[in-house]
Design a protein around this motif. Structure first.
Motif, PDB file in Angstrom:
ATOM      1  N   UNK A   3       0.821  -1.204   0.000  1.00 47.55           N
ATOM      2  CA  UNK A   3       0.000   0.000   0.000  1.00 47.55           C
ATOM      3  C   UNK A   3       0.859   1.260   0.000  1.00 47.55           C
ATOM      4  N   UNK A   4       2.038   1.213   0.651  1.00 50.35           N
ATOM      5  CA  UNK A   4       2.969   2.343   0.573  1.00 50.35           C
ATOM      6  C   UNK A   4       3.189   2.739  -0.887  1.00 50.35           C
ATOM      7  N   UNK A   5       3.505   1.744  -1.691  1.00 53.10           N
ATOM      8  CA  UNK A   5       3.868   1.997  -3.080  1.00 53.10           C
ATOM      9  C   UNK A   5       2.642   2.288  -3.945  1.00 53.10           C
ATOM     10  N   UNK A   6       1.528   1.659  -3.652  1.00 50.63           N
ATOM     11  CA  UNK A   6       0.303   1.919  -4.421  1.00 50.63           C
ATOM     12  C   UNK A   6      -0.222   3.323  -4.160  1.00 50.63           C
ATOM     13  N   UNK A   7      -0.296   3.703  -2.875  1.00 52.27           N
ATOM     14  CA  UNK A   7      -0.865   5.003  -2.532  1.00 52.27           C
ATOM     15  C   UNK A   7       0.087   6.161  -2.841  1.00 52.27           C
ATOM     16  N   UNK A   8       1.375   5.869  -2.987  1.00 51.31           N
ATOM     17  CA  UNK A   8       2.327   6.920  -3.358  1.00 51.31           C
ATOM     18  C   UNK A   8       2.230   7.269  -4.835  1.00 51.31           C
ATOM     19  N   UNK A   9       1.734   6.332  -5.634  1.00 50.79           N
ATOM     20  CA  UNK A   9       1.687   6.532  -7.079  1.00 50.79           C
ATOM     21  C   UNK A   9       0.865   7.762  -7.489  1.00 50.79           C
ATOM     22  N   UNK A  10      -0.360   7.986  -6.950  1.00 51.05           N
ATOM     23  CA  UNK A  10      -1.104   9.190  -7.354  1.00 51.05           C
ATOM     24  C   UNK A  10      -0.364  10.487  -7.033  1.00 51.05           C
ATOM     25  N   UNK A  11       0.394  10.505  -5.942  1.00 55.71           N
ATOM     26  CA  UNK A  11       1.169  11.699  -5.611  1.00 55.71           C
ATOM     27  C   UNK A  11       2.258  11.935  -6.659  1.00 55.71           C
ATOM     28  N   UNK A  12       2.869  10.852  -7.123  1.00 54.95           N
ATOM     29  CA  UNK A  12       3.882  10.979  -8.172  1.00 54.95           C
ATOM     30  C   UNK A  12       3.245  11.412  -9.492  1.00 54.95           C
ATOM     31  N   UNK A  13       2.088  10.828  -9.802  1.00 57.04           N
ATOM     32  CA  UNK A  13       1.416  11.165 -11.054  1.00 57.04           C
ATOM     33  C   UNK A  13       0.989  12.626 -11.084  1.00 57.04           C
ATOM     34  N   UNK A  14       0.646  13.171  -9.921  1.00 52.87           N
ATOM     35  CA  UNK A  14       0.275  14.584  -9.853  1.00 52.87           C
ATOM     36  C   UNK A  14       1.441  15.499 -10.190  1.00 52.87           C
ATOM     37  N   UNK A  15       2.663  14.961 -10.087  1.00 51.52           N
ATOM     38  CA  UNK A  15       3.872  15.729 -10.428  1.00 51.52           C
ATOM     39  C   UNK A  15       4.420  15.352 -11.806  1.00 51.52           C
ATOM     40  N   UNK A  16       3.612  14.631 -12.578  1.00 49.79           N
ATOM     41  CA  UNK A  16       4.021  14.263 -13.924  1.00 49.79           C
ATOM     42  C   UNK A  16       4.880  13.015 -13.995  1.00 49.79           C
ATOM     43  N   UNK A  17       4.959  12.259 -12.912  1.00 49.56           N
ATOM     44  CA  UNK A  17       5.748  11.023 -12.889  1.00 49.56           C
ATOM     45  C   UNK A  17       4.814   9.825 -12.911  1.00 49.56           C
ATOM     46  N   UNK A  18       5.374   8.635 -13.107  1.00 52.58           N
ATOM     47  CA  UNK A  18       4.535   7.441 -13.168  1.00 52.58           C
ATOM     48  C   UNK A  18       5.313   6.179 -12.907  1.00 52.58           C
ATOM     49  N   UNK A  19       4.739   5.055 -13.318  1.00 55.04           N
ATOM     50  CA  UNK A  19       5.354   3.757 -13.054  1.00 55.04           C
ATOM     51  C   UNK A  19       6.679   3.570 -13.788  1.00 55.04           C
ATOM     52  N   UNK A  20       6.860   4.327 -14.882  1.00 53.94           N
ATOM     53  CA  UNK A  20       8.097   4.184 -15.643  1.00 53.94           C
ATOM     54  C   UNK A  20       9.155   5.217 -15.258  1.00 53.94           C
ATOM     55  N   UNK A  21       8.887   6.003 -14.206  1.00 57.86           N
ATOM     56  CA  UNK A  21       9.852   7.006 -13.755  1.00 57.86           C
ATOM     57  C   UNK A  21      10.899   6.365 -12.860  1.00 57.86           C
TER      58      UNK A  21
END
Length: 281
Positions: A205-223
């Motif tokens: 869940x750490x990694x799943x729930x952190x993903x939307x925060x990264x996506x909001x900054x233009x990052x994603x699973x391939x970053x």
């Protein structure tokens, strides 16, 4: 027929040694069982009841019982039809388990060393710090080591976002994410770089729930993402990140304080087994 005196003396002496003797296996049972049980009881008193604590506690209790009642337990097995085979098989399984712990620790050390060589050549776009307990609203020693490692990494890569991830501990009011963010701000890290995830209760869940925060900054699973966690946890964290879909995630090892290292590495053995059984890896 009456036995010769010498033969009788040898028989009695041998029987007395059998009754009074302390074979190495019995001593090992009491020592290993006592350490496992005492360690688990201390952690339970602190509120930890995960698999990595309860399983060693049960194993320690069994070993202490066998060690304390050695002859009774052994003779009880020997009186059963398949008892001798079961007794010997049990010891072989225990030895195999001990060997598997040694192999796991060796693989873990190799993983930590390999990651240490690789992370210096990677430029992360984000740094995700996994939570690890915040007693009385303060980072635990293991968590403080993770935060210090992340702070040094953030200083070396000033363009990277820093995500602190963790929900509310049992009996606490502040989330791990909040406590972690407070710590990094106090250490001088720019608050604008810190993203707080405050709902997660597991590594997955750490990694799943952190993903939307990264996506909001233009990052994603391939970053390129550096996942900062304790050295013993890197192997599992890396595999969980890969299963979620992070293609460029790299676990970064923070040192485990020496006085909790034995317990942490042993707990991780059981946690790894549990994650494998639950198909989290």
């Amino acid at each position: 027929m009456t036995q010769p005196l010498g033969m009788a003396a040898r028989t009695v002496g041998h029987g007395g040694a059998r009754r009074r003797g302390w074979p190495w296996a019995r001593i090992a049972c009491l020592l290993v069982g006592g350490v496992l049980l005492a360690d688990a009881l201390v952690l339970m008193a602190m509120g930890f009841f995960m698999v990595g604590v309860t399983v060693p506690a049960a194993l320690g209790l069994v070993l202490c019982f066998v060690g304390a009642r050695w002859h009774g337990v052994r003779d009880g097995f020997h009186r059963l039809r398949w008892g001798r085979l079961a007794w010997r098989t049990g010891w072989l399984l225990l030895a195999a388990w001990a060997c598997s712990v040694g192999v796991f620790w060796a693989v873990l050390v190799q993983q930590v060393n390999a990651l240490g060589q690789v992370d210096k050549a990677v430029t992360p776009q984000a740094i995700v710090v996994l939570g690890s307990g915040t007693p009385k609203g303060q980072p635990s020693p293991a968590l403080r080591a993770r935060l210090d490692t992340a702070h040094a990494l953030a200083a070396a890569h000033p363009q990277a976002w820093v995500v602190v991830s963790g929900g509310v501990d049992f009996g606490e009011t502040l989330s791990e994410g909040q406590v972690m963010g407070n710590y990094l701000r106090e250490q001088g890290l720019d608050p604008a770089r810190i993203l707080q995830e405050e709902r997660s209760t597991s590594t997955e869940l750490n990694l799943q729930y952190s993903l939307p925060l990264l996506q909001a900054q233009g990052l994603g699973l391939d970053s390129a993402v550096a996942v900062v966690t304790s050295d013993f946890h890197t192997l599992r964290a890396q595999r969980i990140a890969q299963k979620i879909g992070y293609t460029c995630a790299l676990a970064v090892a923070a040192p485990t304080p020496l006085y909790i290292r034995y317990n942490a590495w042993l707990r991780e053995y059981f946690a790894m087994a549990s994650s494998w059984l639950l198909r989290e890896l």
